[in-house]
Structures are given as C-alpha cells and as structure tokens.
Design a protein around this motif. Sequence first.
Motif, PDB file in Angstrom:
ATOM      1  N   SER A 441      16.955 -11.063  12.339  1.00 15.40           N
ATOM      2  CA  SER A 441      15.788 -10.272  11.943  1.00 15.40           C
ATOM      3  C   SER A 441      16.018  -9.654  10.574  1.00 15.40           C
ATOM      4  CB  SER A 441      15.508  -9.166  12.965  1.00 15.40           C
ATOM      5  OG  SER A 441      15.159  -9.715  14.216  1.00 15.40           O
ATOM      6  N   MET A 442      15.085  -9.849   9.679  1.00 15.53           N
ATOM      7  CA  MET A 442      15.180  -9.275   8.332  1.00 15.53           C
ATOM      8  C   MET A 442      14.926  -7.778   8.379  1.00 15.53           C
ATOM      9  SD  MET A 442      12.806 -10.144   4.997  1.00 15.53           S
ATOM     10  CE  MET A 442      13.616 -11.677   4.548  1.00 15.53           C
ATOM     11  N   SER A 443      15.583  -7.038   7.498  1.00 15.67           N
ATOM     12  CA  SER A 443      15.375  -5.603   7.414  1.00 15.67           C
ATOM     13  C   SER A 443      13.959  -5.303   6.936  1.00 15.67           C
ATOM     14  CB  SER A 443      16.384  -4.965   6.457  1.00 15.67           C
ATOM     15  OG  SER A 443      16.064  -3.605   6.221  1.00 15.67           O
ATOM     16  N   VAL A 444      13.356  -4.271   7.508  1.00 19.16           N
ATOM     17  CA  VAL A 444      11.997  -3.886   7.138  1.00 19.16           C
ATOM     18  C   VAL A 444      11.940  -3.380   5.697  1.00 19.16           C
ATOM     19  CG1 VAL A 444      12.127  -1.464   7.814  1.00 19.16           C
ATOM     20  CG2 VAL A 444       9.960  -2.698   8.057  1.00 19.16           C
ATOM     21  N   LEU A 445      13.088  -3.028   5.130  1.00 24.76           N
ATOM     22  CA  LEU A 445      13.121  -2.552   3.748  1.00 24.76           C
ATOM     23  C   LEU A 445      12.645  -3.613   2.762  1.00 24.76           C
ATOM     24  CD1 LEU A 445      16.510  -0.572   3.715  1.00 24.76           C
ATOM     25  CD2 LEU A 445      14.198   0.302   4.085  1.00 24.76           C
ATOM     26  N   TRP A 446      12.692  -4.888   3.157  1.00 22.11           N
ATOM     27  CA  TRP A 446      12.221  -5.962   2.283  1.00 22.11           C
ATOM     28  C   TRP A 446      10.701  -5.918   2.092  1.00 22.11           C
ATOM     29  CZ3 TRP A 446      14.824  -9.109  -0.863  1.00 22.11           C
ATOM     30  CH2 TRP A 446      16.205  -9.238  -0.671  1.00 22.11           C
ATOM     31  N   LEU A 447      10.005  -5.163   2.916  1.00 22.70           N
ATOM     32  CA  LEU A 447       8.556  -5.015   2.737  1.00 22.70           C
ATOM     33  C   LEU A 447       8.218  -3.997   1.651  1.00 22.70           C
ATOM     34  CD1 LEU A 447       7.286  -4.920   6.440  1.00 22.70           C
ATOM     35  CD2 LEU A 447       7.278  -6.871   4.879  1.00 22.70           C
ATOM     36  N   PHE A 448       9.183  -3.186   1.270  1.00 23.37           N
ATOM     37  CA  PHE A 448       8.901  -2.104   0.331  1.00 23.37           C
ATOM     38  C   PHE A 448       8.462  -2.583  -1.052  1.00 23.37           C
ATOM     39  CE2 PHE A 448      11.314   1.661   2.438  1.00 23.37           C
ATOM     40  CZ  PHE A 448      10.665   1.381   3.632  1.00 23.37           C
ATOM     41  N   PRO A 449       9.112  -3.608  -1.674  1.00 22.77           N
ATOM     42  CA  PRO A 449       8.697  -4.008  -3.028  1.00 22.77           C
ATOM     43  C   PRO A 449       7.227  -4.386  -3.140  1.00 22.77           C
ATOM     44  CG  PRO A 449      10.822  -4.972  -2.491  1.00 22.77           C
ATOM     45  CD  PRO A 449      10.310  -4.352  -1.235  1.00 22.77           C
ATOM     46  N   GLN A 450       6.700  -5.142  -2.165  1.00 26.42           N
ATOM     47  CA  GLN A 450       5.307  -5.543  -2.238  1.00 26.42           C
ATOM     48  C   GLN A 450       4.377  -4.338  -2.098  1.00 26.42           C
ATOM     49  OE1 GLN A 450       6.135  -8.030   1.122  1.00 26.42           O
ATOM     50  NE2 GLN A 450       4.506  -7.130   2.352  1.00 26.42           N
ATOM     51  N   LEU A 451       4.777  -3.368  -1.251  1.00 26.70           N
ATOM     52  CA  LEU A 451       3.961  -2.177  -1.085  1.00 26.70           C
ATOM     53  C   LEU A 451       4.014  -1.282  -2.320  1.00 26.70           C
ATOM     54  CD1 LEU A 451       4.889  -1.332   2.620  1.00 26.70           C
ATOM     55  CD2 LEU A 451       2.813  -2.425   1.783  1.00 26.70           C
ATOM     56  N   VAL A 452       5.158  -1.250  -2.980  1.00 25.51           N
ATOM     57  CA  VAL A 452       5.271  -0.491  -4.231  1.00 25.51           C
ATOM     58  C   VAL A 452       4.357  -1.093  -5.294  1.00 25.51           C
ATOM     59  CG1 VAL A 452       6.807   0.104  -6.140  1.00 25.51           C
ATOM     60  CG2 VAL A 452       7.579   0.396  -3.783  1.00 25.51           C
ATOM     61  N   LEU A 453       4.331  -2.428  -5.402  1.00 23.80           N
ATOM     62  CA  LEU A 453       3.454  -3.081  -6.370  1.00 23.80           C
ATOM     63  C   LEU A 453       1.986  -2.767  -6.084  1.00 23.80           C
ATOM     64  CD1 LEU A 453       5.048  -6.616  -6.864  1.00 23.80           C
ATOM     65  CD2 LEU A 453       4.687  -4.875  -8.617  1.00 23.80           C
ATOM     66  N   VAL A 454       1.608  -2.813  -4.825  1.00 25.50           N
ATOM     67  CA  VAL A 454       0.223  -2.489  -4.460  1.00 25.50           C
ATOM     68  C   VAL A 454      -0.072  -1.022  -4.770  1.00 25.50           C
ATOM     69  CG1 VAL A 454      -1.389  -2.261  -2.540  1.00 25.50           C
ATOM     70  CG2 VAL A 454       0.033  -4.299  -2.721  1.00 25.50           C
ATOM     71  N   GLY A 455       0.895  -0.134  -4.512  1.00 20.35           N
ATOM     72  CA  GLY A 455       0.709   1.277  -4.822  1.00 20.35           C
ATOM     73  C   GLY A 455       0.547   1.523  -6.312  1.00 20.35           C
ATOM     74  N   ILE A 456       1.366   0.839  -7.131  1.00 20.68           N
ATOM     75  CA  ILE A 456       1.227   0.963  -8.586  1.00 20.68           C
ATOM     76  C   ILE A 456      -0.121   0.409  -9.030  1.00 20.68           C
ATOM     77  CG2 ILE A 456       2.171   0.218 -10.808  1.00 20.68           C
ATOM     78  CD1 ILE A 456       4.933   0.203  -9.535  1.00 20.68           C
ATOM     79  N   GLY A 457      -0.538  -0.695  -8.409  1.00 17.85           N
ATOM     80  CA  GLY A 457      -1.847  -1.248  -8.722  1.00 17.85           C
ATOM     81  C   GLY A 457      -2.965  -0.262  -8.413  1.00 17.85           C
ATOM     82  N   GLU A 458      -2.841   0.448  -7.283  1.00 24.19           N
ATOM     83  CA  GLU A 458      -3.855   1.451  -6.949  1.00 24.19           C
ATOM     84  C   GLU A 458      -3.861   2.583  -7.959  1.00 24.19           C
ATOM     85  OE1 GLU A 458      -3.862   2.946  -3.012  1.00 24.19           O
ATOM     86  OE2 GLU A 458      -4.215   0.987  -2.071  1.00 24.19           O
ATOM     87  N   ALA A 459      -2.683   2.936  -8.490  1.00 25.88           N
ATOM     88  CA  ALA A 459      -2.621   3.984  -9.516  1.00 25.88           C
ATOM     89  C   ALA A 459      -3.409   3.582 -10.757  1.00 25.88           C
ATOM     90  CB  ALA A 459      -1.163   4.273  -9.882  1.00 25.88           C
ATOM     91  N   PHE A 460      -3.499   2.281 -11.007  1.00 28.45           N
ATOM     92  CA  PHE A 460      -4.305   1.789 -12.133  1.00 28.45           C
ATOM     93  C   PHE A 460      -5.783   1.683 -11.766  1.00 28.45           C
ATOM     94  CE2 PHE A 460      -0.323   0.298 -14.084  1.00 28.45           C
ATOM     95  CZ  PHE A 460      -0.586   0.577 -15.412  1.00 28.45           C
ATOM     96  N   HIS A 461      -6.091   0.931 -10.689  1.00 28.92           N
ATOM     97  CA  HIS A 461      -7.495   0.576 -10.481  1.00 28.92           C
ATOM     98  C   HIS A 461      -8.305   1.640  -9.747  1.00 28.92           C
ATOM     99  CE1 HIS A 461      -7.296  -0.445  -6.174  1.00 28.92           C
ATOM    100  NE2 HIS A 461      -6.177  -1.096  -6.386  1.00 28.92           N
ATOM    101  N   PHE A 462      -7.702   2.430  -8.860  1.00 27.85           N
ATOM    102  CA  PHE A 462      -8.513   3.398  -8.127  1.00 27.85           C
ATOM    103  C   PHE A 462      -9.025   4.525  -9.019  1.00 27.85           C
ATOM    104  CE2 PHE A 462      -9.239   6.959  -5.191  1.00 27.85           C
ATOM    105  CZ  PHE A 462     -10.170   6.358  -4.355  1.00 27.85           C
TER     106      PHE A 462
END
Length: 549
Positions: A441-462
């Motif tokens: 089983s892969m560590s759930v921490l590997w999901l963090f980079p994609q969520l960080v990118l989406v969060g940074i994207g929201e900082a721009f577009h929202f």
Amino acid sequence: MDGKVEASSKEADESLSIGSKRGGWISFPFFIGMITGLSLASTGIVGNLIVYLISEFNIKSINAAQIVNVVVGSTSLFPLVAAILADSFFGSFLVAFASSCVALLGTILLFLTATINSLKPHPCSNDSSITCKPPTGIQYTVLYISIVLISIGFGGSRYTAASLGANQFNKPEHQGIFFNWFFFAFYVASGAALTGIIYIEDNLGWATGFGICVVAAFVGVVIFLSGYRFYRAEKLQGSAVLDLGRVFVASVRKWKCKLSSRVEDYYTTNGDDVMVQVLPPVTPGKRLRFFNRASLITDADLKSDGSVKKSSWRLCTVQQVDDFKKIIGILPLWSSSIFLATPIAIQSCLVVLQALVMDRSLGPHFKIPASSVSVIVLISAPIFLTFLDRVLLPGWHKVTRKMPMPLQRIGAGHVLTVLGMVVSALVESKRLKLVHVHNVSMSVLWLFPQLVLVGIGEAFHFPGQVTFYYQQFPQSLKNTSTAMISMLIGIAFYLSTALIDQVRRSTDWLPDEINHGKVDNVYWMLVVFGGINFVYYLLCSISYKYENV
C-alpha cells in the motif's frame, strides 16, 4: 488587526454622533460567530459524509461519492435562490436566519441516524459469505431528508449572511475588511473541522462527531440571532436578477419590430411618475442588437395621452438592456470556469476513495482520516495566496509597471489545475502498480503534491474570478456576481456526478473496489478535458473586452 480596530473606532464615533446603535463594527462579532459555528458544522458533516455513507449505511463507494457531489452541488446552487428571495421578498436577515435553522434541523436529524440503531442498517460483517443489507426505505428517507435540509440550510445561510454583514458598513474599505475576516473565519473553521471533527468521527464515533456539529450549528444560530438588535434595517429594492428575465421577455415580444437609430425612440427612465418624459442621452449599444428591442418604445407602449405605459415585462430601460448584454458577454468565460471546477470536484471525491485504500499511518500511533486529506487544499491555497499578494504580484508590478489582469490570473489557475490532474494520474498509476505487483500500500502522503498544485491553482483562479465578476458585472448586480461563483461550483459538482456515472456505464475504470479499477485513466481523461477547456478559455479571454476598469 490594527486597521480593523481603527476603522471600528471611527465608525463607532460616526454611529454615536447620529444617535444610532445599529450597524458598523458593533455587529461584526455576531457574523463571525455565526460563520464559524456553521462552517464547523457543515464541513464536519460534508467533509466526511462519503465515509459515513460507506461505513454506516453500506452504500457502495462510487454511489456514496455521487451523493456527496449532489450535496455539495446543491449547497453551492441554493445561494442564488436565497439571494433572489432575500432581495425580492424577505430580506437578508430572515433568509439567513431561516436557512441556518433549517441547517440545524438537518444536522440534528443526521445526528439521530448515528445514535438510533433503527435509523441505519446493520454494519457489514467481515465474513464474505454474509451479504451486506442495504438501508430500508424508512432509513433512506430519514437520511435523505437530513441531507436535503443540510444542503438547503448551509447553502442559503452563508452568502446571505455575508451580504447582510457587508450592508452594515457604508465605506467600501470597511466592507472589504469585513469580507476578509468573514472568509478568513470560514477557512479556519473549515480547516479545523476537516482535521479535528473528522478525526473525532473516525476515532471516537459518529455520534460524538455529529453531536459536536449540532452544538456548533446551534451556537452559530444563537450568536446570529442575539445580534439582531444591532443590525441595520433593510430596504427591499427588488431583484436585479428578474430584470434580466424582463429584458429577454420584452425582446422576444417585440422581435418583429424594426430597430430605430433615433435616441428619442428608446426608454431610459424608470421612475414612479405617471407621465414619463423620454429623453434618453444615448441609444443601446450595437453589440447583441436584438435585445435593444426591449427598450424600444412602440405604439403599444404608449397611452392615448402619449405617456408611457408601465409594463416591466414589455418595456425596459436602456440601462437594463446594457446590463443584460454585459452578462451575456461574460457567460462564455463563466462557462469555462464551470469546466475548470468540474475536474476539481471529481478529484475531491476520488482522493478520499484513494486514501481509504492507502497507508494512512503517520507514526506508530496516528492514522490520518481519509476525509482529512482534502485539508491540504485549504492549507496550501491561503498560504500561497499570501505569497502571491506579498511577493509575486508586487514583483510583477515592478517588472511590467502594471498588475496582472484578472483573466491572466484565472488562466494561470487553469494551467496549474491541469498539472494537478497530470500528477494525480501519475501517482495513481504508481499506486496501482505497487498494489498489483508488490502487494504494497502506498503512503497517503503521495496524494499531497497533486492537492498542493490544485490549492495553488485556486489561489490564482478563485480570487481572480471574484475580482473579474465584481469589476465586470453591472453596478445593479454586484451581489449577484458572488452568487454566480457559487452557482458555477454547484453546476460543476452536478456535472462531475453525471460524468462519473457515464464513465461507470461505458468503462470498467471505476468499480466499487478501486484497486481493481483504472482511476488513473479517469485522471488522464480529466487532463484532456482540462486542456480542451483551457484552449476554449483562451479564445474567450482573447475576444473579451474589459469594462469598468
């Protein structure tokens, strides 16, 4: 904080000078208390609802994700309905108070499903030979009633309370300070719920977690109501949203009429006098000329004495027509934002399903709740927004001598969101390989980079979208601009539900056990989807002409 205190003292002095104790910063704590309590409750419920449906109501994982998408979509769509009701009929206070009471009732009902065994099915056994029993009709009814009440209540209270709070101030800068603190409280409370309350639900029990949500919602309602004597009285001025419908209806009713080039033939005054002198300074704009007929004065619009008949569904002012055409011009860009939010909505549900089958251990004694993974977006967005405001935007201004336009910021958000989907696909491909080949089983921490990118994207577009709609919407529709943002989020979640359903019908990518599926293909589909939408956005933004800037 200093700015708020200084503004508070100035506005308090103004209030005392005119003998008034209503409005101003004296009302500020009540709105902050309300949004904090309701945000704790709503996020504590919706943020972990998918896990609750799977574990307590034996609902299949993808079906549970679909239900949550509908809940989030409804919560985002209802603010527009609430805005119309508040503007046209009841006022912001009554709508916000009634909606918050509905939310409290729904929260109590959901709490009862967690505490009364007869309101939920028996939990599934680990014995594979025993079939899980689905909920009964009564159990489904109680569950769905609670979900509907929660969607309507939380959706109707948040934005109407924000509008009512801003109405307590006269100066735009004070309104801006209020909005900053209002949404800051919302983000902090949501982040606390995604971590603290969800952890309690997963480790101490659903009854305890939902009980905290009931208390938080109740406290929020009580605080809001206790500040009523400090709120300014509202004046209902009718809904500007209805004006858009009037322009369309009036244009269609006069579709056979020939347009005139004479300024005297168009209606500009919308007063209360019986006799209206028609002396318009200009004719409606040439763009979308068909709708100019709504302000065209015809023989049917005149009385026998030459005065203009009062029929808002047949004759509109030039200003109303121009406002309508501004909205029509913005709609293509607005639609691209819907398709920007749709991949984010799909990802928000899929990451929870991924986290459920990943290694969520953080040390020997702590396990990250699956639903808390989404808090990474809430953390990364405000952090990068601060960096953007303090470093990147001033740096851009020094180099180019001007600030980036809102559409440029939205475009950057498009790119970052697509990159987030690319990372999501790559991570899921790696995860499936580890499961199938190495049984690890892969560590759930590997999901963090994609969520960080989406969060940074929201900082721009929202914030870019908020600024763009506020600047470009007509003056009479400034409040509607905020509701439009909420509306596009709601539509995006409904579209995500339909898209997931179609993927399930057409492919084998999303089985109930995602370890046997191909979730990475879903993410690659979203990459293609986002890329096409970005091209569409570029075409719309290039052809758009800024106004009011």
